[in-house]
Design a protein around this motif. Structure first.
Motif, PDB file in Angstrom:
ATOM      1  N   LEU A   1     -28.518  12.589 -16.072  1.00 33.91           N
ATOM      2  CA  LEU A   1     -29.073  12.356 -14.597  1.00 33.91           C
ATOM      3  C   LEU A   1     -28.572  13.591 -13.432  1.00 33.91           C
ATOM      4  O   LEU A   1     -29.411  13.979 -12.901  1.00 33.91           O
ATOM      5  N   THR A   2     -27.017  13.978 -13.863  1.00 36.26           N
ATOM      6  CA  THR A   2     -26.788  14.979 -12.901  1.00 36.26           C
ATOM      7  C   THR A   2     -26.914  16.477 -13.517  1.00 36.26           C
ATOM      8  O   THR A   2     -26.220  17.444 -12.916  1.00 36.26           O
ATOM      9  N   ASP A   3     -27.489  16.657 -14.737  1.00 35.90           N
ATOM     10  CA  ASP A   3     -27.494  17.736 -15.528  1.00 35.90           C
ATOM     11  C   ASP A   3     -26.052  18.363 -15.699  1.00 35.90           C
ATOM     12  O   ASP A   3     -25.906  19.476 -15.485  1.00 35.90           O
ATOM     13  N   SER A   4     -24.913  17.611 -16.075  1.00 38.57           N
ATOM     14  CA  SER A   4     -23.865  17.928 -16.250  1.00 38.57           C
ATOM     15  C   SER A   4     -23.866  19.333 -17.245  1.00 38.57           C
ATOM     16  O   SER A   4     -24.307  19.323 -18.307  1.00 38.57           O
ATOM     17  N   LYS A   5     -22.990  20.403 -16.668  1.00 37.11           N
ATOM     18  CA  LYS A   5     -22.863  21.514 -17.577  1.00 37.11           C
ATOM     19  C   LYS A   5     -21.819  21.255 -18.844  1.00 37.11           C
ATOM     20  O   LYS A   5     -21.644  22.064 -19.522  1.00 37.11           O
ATOM     21  N   TYR A   6     -21.382  19.939 -18.963  1.00 39.33           N
ATOM     22  CA  TYR A   6     -20.227  19.774 -19.813  1.00 39.33           C
ATOM     23  C   TYR A   6     -20.935  18.856 -21.067  1.00 39.33           C
ATOM     24  O   TYR A   6     -20.246  18.525 -22.053  1.00 39.33           O
ATOM     25  N   LYS A   7     -22.024  18.568 -20.773  1.00 39.02           N
ATOM     26  CA  LYS A   7     -22.972  17.684 -22.162  1.00 39.02           C
ATOM     27  C   LYS A   7     -23.218  18.946 -22.953  1.00 39.02           C
ATOM     28  O   LYS A   7     -24.002  19.836 -22.831  1.00 39.02           O
ATOM     29  N   LYS A   8     -22.607  18.845 -24.410  1.00 39.01           N
ATOM     30  CA  LYS A   8     -22.757  19.902 -25.343  1.00 39.01           C
ATOM     31  C   LYS A   8     -24.283  19.811 -26.122  1.00 39.01           C
ATOM     32  O   LYS A   8     -24.811  20.947 -26.379  1.00 39.01           O
ATOM     33  N   GLU A   9     -25.041  18.681 -26.192  1.00 35.36           N
ATOM     34  CA  GLU A   9     -26.070  18.446 -26.964  1.00 35.36           C
ATOM     35  C   GLU A   9     -27.139  18.488 -25.858  1.00 35.36           C
ATOM     36  O   GLU A   9     -27.205  18.407 -24.625  1.00 35.36           O
ATOM     37  N   LYS A  10     -28.502  18.668 -26.478  1.00 34.74           N
ATOM     38  CA  LYS A  10     -29.748  18.703 -25.771  1.00 34.74           C
ATOM     39  C   LYS A  10     -29.888  17.031 -25.241  1.00 34.74           C
ATOM     40  O   LYS A  10     -29.426  16.089 -25.896  1.00 34.74           O
ATOM     41  N   ASP A  11     -30.570  17.091 -24.008  1.00 33.66           N
ATOM     42  CA  ASP A  11     -30.847  15.691 -23.664  1.00 33.66           C
ATOM     43  C   ASP A  11     -31.636  14.840 -24.554  1.00 33.66           C
ATOM     44  O   ASP A  11     -31.157  13.418 -24.640  1.00 33.66           O
ATOM     45  N   SER A  12     -32.310  15.182 -25.240  1.00 31.29           N
ATOM     46  CA  SER A  12     -32.923  14.372 -26.350  1.00 31.29           C
ATOM     47  C   SER A  12     -32.122  13.923 -27.223  1.00 31.29           C
ATOM     48  O   SER A  12     -32.328  12.484 -27.690  1.00 31.29           O
TER      49      SER A  12
END
Length: 616
Positions: free
Chosen positions: A568-579
């Motif tokens: 929801l915050t479009d974190s830069k630390y999420k390594k994978e795609k949102d899907s």
């Protein structure tokens, strides 16, 4: 005379025409909402495509006026499938809702009909809706949220200590739920990940010693970055039976200004507080202060035995006028101090959309006012309502500085959750100024970041400073903190550059090299005061460098909720795609919801699917 009669006849005809047209333009629908187990109290009934709605009463009954141009009602209740019903020619609509047993049975609610470019459309004609198409969301929405910049990674060699204040607030989660239920993605600054995590209860260790809360820790793999690890630190406050709680002196401070004049503001507020009043005991006391253009006392401090008198005072309230919030706060604290109960609970409960516009109105003015009042021993709870002009940033500031807690009430069920189900934790503080400080062992941890708590960070020296304000924990509350860890030797894009100016502490001082060479991953220190205390008590827990392969439901669920917050915050630390992250959440969340008696975890899964559909 003829002309007069002719004119009168025309006016009479036109009046009859407009009256009949008005009558035709809106209909009143009544009915009962039930489940297989009986009537559903507080079920939400919303007109699809608008923000107008109501909730069912103690008998599960509702009544709602539907304007022309709308023909579908949405029925909702936590833990049950949503149901949409076309009105047609019906005037009585009875609905039975079925429970959501699993993902396959969860109903996804897409954008509401009539929602155009994020605009909440009101009005009783198709002409009104057509005009709204050219209005942007930003032009009609004045909600305000503090800037919420995500915590970054810190190098252990440079910053071996992490210090923060706990936070038991849950407002962000119910506010996010409101946006998603309305078919909109929430603004990024409205999402506070720690409040989303803390919305749920967890199975943590109960306190066993002299401290008012128990501690649970767990070390495992990080769901959103396979090369990283995750540390969970959970607190469980002592649970006390209602009859054994100290007596209460409560002042309801209610916003009755014109901005509160909608079904999900003042009417919802009155319903929620009525439920709280029913929980009062003989020696509890309640006063009611209202504010609009000016502040006034509606009900002096009154015994909890006089429930009918208190509820009658609530029933008489209506909205109108501007918002003299500062005057109301001063008056509410004055009454609370005049009726102060020694060794009891003394609290002001502020209920508003936060739209202060007369007198002291800036965040700074309000902060100074509350900081001055909190020394009296009177605590503050802030409950936010409504949308469109909602002032989240202001209410969070007030609760933070008033030794209190903050919730957002989006429907009757949330009102019951906060004011009845979690009544004890909302009102009764077990410990105040609760701080956590963690020292990381550089032999195992290269870098770390605290997930959430962006506006609760403290300086290193604040931990030992008893004059520094921090968070409160109430009876039965659970609090969770997550640290994302980059282990030593792991290559990571987020690893800070090396710095040789590190401090020498427990794990870095040559005199205590035995600790540095041990299997200790980190040391967690806790510091708190008694509710009426001036001096802090400190204790610590050690977390070992042992990664748990089969993690607990606590650990999995916090991963699930944190990951959703990062989407929801479009974190830069999420390594994978949102899907891929959505897929992981929906695959793992059902495995961590075995204890979900009230249906909140099942509802969370529905919200995730709603957000996923809105993104497509």
């Amino acid at each position: 005379m003829k002309n007069y009669n002719y004119t009168f006849t025309i006016l009479l005809f036109l009046g009859s025409y407009f009256i009949s047209d008005f009558a035709f333009s809106q209909r009143t629908i009544r009915g009962t909402v039930t489940s297989a187990d009986g009537d559903l109290i507080g079920a939400t009934v919303q007109i699809k495509g608008s923000q107008n709605g109501t909730s069912t009463d103690i008998d599960g009954k509702y009544s709602i006026t539907v304007p022309e141009g709308y023909d579908v009602l949405i029925f909702r209740y936590v833990g049950f499938e949503n149901k949409e019903v076309t009105i047609g020619t019906q005037t009585v609509i009875d609905v039975e809702l079925g429970k959501s047993e699993g993902l396959s049975e969860v109903v996804i609610m897409n954008s509401l009909a009539g929602r155009v470019a994020g605009v909440r459309i009101r009005g009783n004609s198709s002409r009104t809706k057509r005009k709204a198409k050219n209005i942007s969301y930003k032009e009609v929405n004045t909600e305000s949220y503090a800037n919420n910049e995500e915590n970054g990674f810190s190098s252990v060699s440079q910053n071996p200590l992490s210090t923060f204040s706990i936070d038991v607030d849950k407002a962000s989660y119910s506010n996010v739920r409101r946006f998603l239920n309305d078919g909109e993605m929430p603004p990024q600054d409205a999402v506070r990940v720690e409040e989303m995590i803390n919305y749920f209860n967890y199975d943590y260790n109960e306190p066993t010693g002299k401290h008012p809360f128990g501690v649970t820790t767990e070390y495992g793999n990080c769901a959103w970055n396979e090369n990283h690890k995750l540390v969970l630190v959970g607190l469980q406050a002592k649970k006390i039976k209602k009859d054994n709680l100290p007596n209460s002196n409560i002042v309801f401070l209610l916003d009755v200004s014109g901005s509160m004049n909608s079904h999900n503001k003042l009417p919802l507020l009155k319903k929620g507080l009525t439920e709280l009043v029913k929980e009062l005991r003989e020696n509890d006391k309640v006063a009611i202060v209202v504010y609009a253009g000016a502040a006034g006392v509606v009900l002096p401090s009154t015994s909890g035995t006089k429930k009918e008198e208190i509820i009658a005072a609530l029933d008489k309230l209506s909205a109108g006028g501007s918002t003299a919030g500062g005057q109301g706060i001063e008056l509410a604290y004055k009454i609370a101090k005049e009726n102060f109960i020694k060794d009891g609970t003394n609290r002001v409960i502020l209920c508003t959309d936060g739209d202060f516009n007369v007198g002291s109105s800036s965040d700074g003015d309000m902060q100074r006012l509350i900081e001055k009042q909190r020394e009296s021993g009177v605590f503050l709870t802030c409950l936010g309502f409504g949308m469109g002009n909602y002032k989240d940033s202001k209410l969070e500031t007030l609760a933070d500085k008033g030794n209190g807690n903050y919730g957002y009430i989006d429907d009757f069920q949330e009102a019951r959750k906060m004011l009845v189900t979690e009544f004890s934790g909302t009102l009764f503080t077990l410990a105040k100024d609760v701080k956590i400080q963690i020292e990381f062992n550089p032999n195992y941890v290269a870098a770390y970041r605290l997930v959430g708590y962006e506006n609760r960070l403290l300086n290193e020296e604040d931990f030992d400073n008893d004059t520094k304000d921090a968070g409160e924990i109430g009876v039965g509350h659970t609090v969770t903190a997550l640290y994302e860890i980059i282990p030593v030797g792991v290559k990571s894009d987020f690893l800070p550059k090396k710095d040789n100016k590190g401090k020498r502490l427990k794990y870095q001082n040559s005199e205590v090299s035995e600790a540095a060479g041990s299997q200790e991953l980190m040391t967690v220190k806790f510091r708190y005061k008694q509710p009426d205390g001036k001096k802090s008590t400190e204790f610590e827990e050690i977390i070992m460098n042992e990664v748990k392969i089969n993690n607990s439901e606590n650990f999995v669920w916090t991963n699930v909720v944190a990951m959703f917050g990062m989407i929801l915050t479009d974190s830069k630390y999420k390594k994978e795609k949102d899907s891929d992250l959505y897929k992981w959440i929906l695959e793992n969340a059902p495995n961590a919801k075995t204890k979900d008696e009230e249906g909140y975890r099942g509802e969370f899964i529905r919200l995730v699917k709603t957000a996923e559909s809105l993104k497509k």
